[in-house]
Every structure is written in C-alpha cells, then in structure tokens.
Enzyme design. Structure first.
Site, short mmCIF file in Angstrom:
data_model
loop_
_atom_site.label_atom_id
_atom_site.label_comp_id
_atom_site.label_asym_id
_atom_site.label_seq_id
_atom_site.Cartn_x
_atom_site.Cartn_y
_atom_site.Cartn_z
N THR A 1 0.83 -1.22 0.00
CA THR A 1 0.00 0.00 0.00
C THR A 1 0.85 1.26 0.00
OG1 THR A 1 -1.82 -1.14 1.12
CG2 THR A 1 -1.78 1.26 1.29
N ASP B 1 -0.41 -7.15 4.45
CA ASP B 1 -1.15 -8.41 4.51
C ASP B 1 -0.26 -9.58 4.90
OD1 ASP B 1 -3.38 -7.02 3.79
OD2 ASP B 1 -3.62 -7.95 1.82
#
Length: 332
Positions: free
Chosen positions: A12, A87
């Site tokens: 991200t 993640d």
C-alpha cells in the site's frame, strides 16, 4: 552520518489507483521522496520488487534474505528498512528475524492508506522506521508501525483498516515520539538459522495451512500431502486441539517426511499439551511440532525456514522446535 538502505517490495505504501481500487506500482524512489527524511540519516534505495504482499512468494523472500545478508557485508550500512505490504508483512518479517545474524537492525514498515488519500500514513511510518534503524542495535528484526516498535516475533496484523494495524501479545517494545526512539524492552530471540541457499528446489516449496472447526475432517490435510506439500500447518482449536482422525492423518504425514506444525486459531496464548482424544497431546505424539505462541502465518514462515535449512526430516523438526520456542520481550 549513518547509511540506511531502504529495500522496497511494494504494498500500500507504493500503491497507485487502478480501476476501482489500488495496486502496487510506485518504485522506491517515489516512496522515499514522500518522506521527510531525518537530517542525521543518509538513505539508499534498493528496489527488490513492486508487489501487493499477497503476491509475495518464497522466491521473493529468499531473495530478500540474501539481499539483507549482502548489505550487512558492507561496513557503511548502519541498518536496513524494508517496506512491505501489510497483509503478509508478519510472515516475511519473522522469516527475516529467524535468519538475522547481525547486531544491525532490520526494520519492516508499510502503510494502511495509499498515497493520494487523505492523511496517508506511509510517509510517517517510513520516517519512524528510518529513525529506529539508525538508533537501535542488537534487537534483530522489528516492525515499526503507527509510532510503535514491535519485535518481529509474535507481531501480527490485528486490524484490517485501522492505522494502528499491528499488535503483539506483550505490547510494543518501544515507540517513536517526534525524532526520539524510545526502546522499553529488548526482544529475546532464538539463535539464528543459517542463510538459505540461493538455489531453490525445482518444485517450489509447498507449505499448506489447514484449519480445524466443527465437523472438520482431515481430508484437506491428506490432500495437501498428496499434492506434494513438504510442510503443513494445522490451525487447531483451543490450546491446539482437533480430533483422533486428525491425529491419525498427522502421523501418516510425518511418517512420509512431511513437517507438520501445530498452532491455534485462538488470538492469544500458547499451544499446550493438555488434552487427549485428538487434542494436542495426541497431535504432538503423532509428530506435530507445537508452535508456541506463533499464529498461523508466522508458523508457516517458521516451517518454511526449517525446510530451507535442511533436507533431513529429523533435523527439520529439530530446527522447527528451535524456531517456534516461545519467548517474550526482555525488560531493558
């Protein structure tokens, strides 16, 4: 002036709009350009890959381990920061820590909000990571996120969207306030494993995860073995419990040389040999290695580390025991 090498892998923090969402796209120089770099830190950027972290593979992780090893051969490198998608950050960070053999730190960080959104957190997290990497030593691999400093071991992503995205059962070992790095405790770590060979097997190492639940049977565990899994993580209930049929399947798998680790789907507490009738007592007697306080993703990383270290099944189990031995932060 210390030189901190920033190894970028995507995530991200490097995301850009794509269609109706975001995906990793920005090279490291763009990621670092958004940061107010502390004046006492000299930064060098090294792009490893630009991937959303669910796409990270064992090959990428081994390449990262060797990159870290090669960088620490340089005397001018004071520390390393790795930017990574959140993640699977906990998996790669633990794998790095299990192989970390230098007093200089490796610090993982990332972002929950992509660049372009209101108040993106990536630049602040990266600045905190740079400050931490330039200020600490002898602590192994750390995760710096939301102003908090965590040991890689046992630190997991605890919220899907919150900026304070990571947690450790004992809390952070430190924090970053403005330009000050405060370390309250030092992580206790097992002795490091040797850096794995560059050469991966022709067939990619397969480590599967199987979760126990009401009505579960060991069909998926057996299917993983039949599909060529060299390692299996059994995510059990409670303190590490399943059923007698799972104990039978674990014995079959370990009898074929498959490395089986036992963890739990419960958020807190260790795996403990308390119950029989398919519980942890029977699963461990069948050959499963209890994962201590490590949860599913990090248990898989520990299994992977043991598989990378040796081809001998007994030695793999011994190394997995070593890698999963429970530990807690040691007060400074």
């Amino acid at each position: 002036m210390g030189r901190i090498v920033v190894i970028t892998t995507g995530g991200t923090i490097a995301a850009r709009p794509r269609g109706h969402g975001h995906a990793s796209a920005a090279p490291g120089r763009e990621v670092v350009a958004a940061v107010d770099i502390p004046p006492a830190v000299q930064v060098e950027v090294l792009d490893l890959c630009v991937l959303d972290s669910p796409l990270i593979t064992t090959a990428h992780q081994v390449r990262l381990l060797h990159t870290i090893h090669d960088l620490f051969a340089r005397r001018d490198v004071e520390g390393i920061v790795v930017t990574h998608g959140t993640d699977t950050l906990e998996e790669t960070a633990l794998l790095a820590d299990l192989h970390h053999h230098d007093r200089r730190p490796v610090v993982f960080t990332g972002a929950q909000r992509p660049p372009g959104e209101e108040r993106p957190d990536g630049p602040g997290n990266l600045r905190d990571a740079l400050l931490t990497a330039s200020a600490v030593s002898g602590v192994g691999t750390l995760v710096v996120f939301g102003g908090k400093i965590y040991p890689a071991r046992d630190t997991v992503k605890s919220h899907t969207l919150a900026l304070d995205a990571f947690a450790h059962p004992a809390g952070p070992v430190g924090e970053v306030r403005a330009d000050t790095v405060l370390l309250h405790a030092r992580p206790v770590r097992p002795s490091p494993l040797p850096t794995p060979s560059w050469t991966l097997p022709r067939r990619p190492l397969r480590v599967d995860m199987v979760m126990h639940h009401c009505d579960a049977d060991p069909a998926l565990l057996r299917a993983a073995v039949e599909e060529g899994a060299q390692g299996v993580v059994l995510v059990a209930t409670g303190a590490g419990n399943a059923t007698p049929r799972f104990a039978e399947a674990v014995a079959e798998a370990t009898g074929r040389g498959v490395l089986v680790a036992l963890t739990t789907r419960v958020p807190g507490g260790p795996v403990a040999e308390l119950y029989t009738n398919g519980g942890a007592v029977d699963l461990v007697r069948s050959g499963a290695v209890p994962a201590g306080t490590l949860r599913a993703g990090q248990t898989r990383a520990a299994v992977l580390a043991a598989l990378l270290a040796t081809d001998e099944p007994g030695e793999r189990a011994r190394l997995l025991h070593r890698a999963t031995a429970s530990s807690a932060p040691l007060a400074a």
